[in-house]
Write an enzyme that holds these catalytic residues in place. Sequence first.
Site, short mmCIF file in Angstrom:
data_model
loop_
_atom_site.label_atom_id
_atom_site.label_comp_id
_atom_site.label_asym_id
_atom_site.label_seq_id
_atom_site.Cartn_x
_atom_site.Cartn_y
_atom_site.Cartn_z
N HIS A 124 0.83 -1.19 0.00
CA HIS A 124 0.00 0.00 0.00
C HIS A 124 0.87 1.25 0.00
O HIS A 124 1.82 1.36 0.79
CB HIS A 124 -0.93 0.03 1.22
CG HIS A 124 -1.79 1.26 1.27
ND1 HIS A 124 -2.79 1.49 0.36
CD2 HIS A 124 -1.77 2.34 2.09
CE1 HIS A 124 -3.36 2.65 0.62
NE2 HIS A 124 -2.76 3.19 1.67
N SER A 125 0.55 2.20 -0.88
CA SER A 125 1.24 3.48 -0.98
C SER A 125 2.73 3.23 -1.26
O SER A 125 3.07 2.61 -2.26
CB SER A 125 1.01 4.30 0.29
OG SER A 125 1.38 5.65 0.13
N MET A 126 3.63 3.68 -0.39
CA MET A 126 5.05 3.38 -0.59
C MET A 126 5.25 1.88 -0.75
O MET A 126 6.09 1.42 -1.55
CB MET A 126 5.89 3.89 0.57
CG MET A 126 7.39 3.60 0.42
SD MET A 126 8.41 4.10 1.83
CE MET A 126 8.25 2.65 2.88
N SER A 158 -1.67 -1.09 -4.13
CA SER A 158 -2.76 -0.31 -3.53
C SER A 158 -2.33 1.12 -3.24
O SER A 158 -1.24 1.36 -2.71
CB SER A 158 -3.20 -1.00 -2.23
OG SER A 158 -4.03 -0.17 -1.45
#
Length: 248
Positions: free
Chosen positions: A94-96, A121
């Site tokens: 998720h994200s990074m 994500s």
Amino acid sequence: MSPHTAQPWLRRFHPGPDAPVQLVCLPHAGGSASFYFPFSQALSGSAEVLGVQYPGRQERHHEAGITDLHALADRIAEALAEGADDRPLVLFGHSMGAMLAFEVAARLEDSGTEVATLFASGRRAPSRHRPPENVHAFTDEQLVAVLAELDGTDTELLSEPYVLSMILPAVRSDFEAVETYRYRPRPPLRCPVVALVGDRDPRVDLEEADAWADHTAGSFDLQVFPGGHFYLSAQHDAVVDLVRRRLS
């Protein structure tokens, strides 16, 4: 992958040596492996969930954070390859963590370790670049404001000076890794990619999320959920159902 292999990088909250799949979950900037405890609990039996623990947080708080995302991906890929077993390996970031999952998947595939699926994500495709905000250089007060805006950190924690002194160094090093990251063009991944995004995420729009299709030679799917950057907290059950269906 034995319970003691590749430490201190991996956490098993619900060991499942008989589970048919291993699901490796990579946290967001400033996040820790424990963010995925609910995933591990919900998917127990369907997959053995391994939460990646970056340096600089929780029991690794005494270690300096890694501010180069490529170097961080190198270390994670080495840890995973070292303990690989015969089960399918799935990555969820998720994200990074999504960008890291992509870079880790590339390294695993290049070294001969198959990746069954990549779930990306809350992050635009690697080749889509926005001008950096230089959040890692913000004052502590400005950095706390960014965390509050993203709504991924308990607001009570953000008001505790001791807690902030523990988490802000990791947050800052992670943001530096993200903001200095540059995609290195390479052939598409062989594994299928599933991109997930909140429909009100200020950090990635639908076109940027859909561009993940350019990074796989396998199948691609875009799943949009109600919510912002941390949609997956409010949409936990729906995300778990999606992952479970894909794993089976």
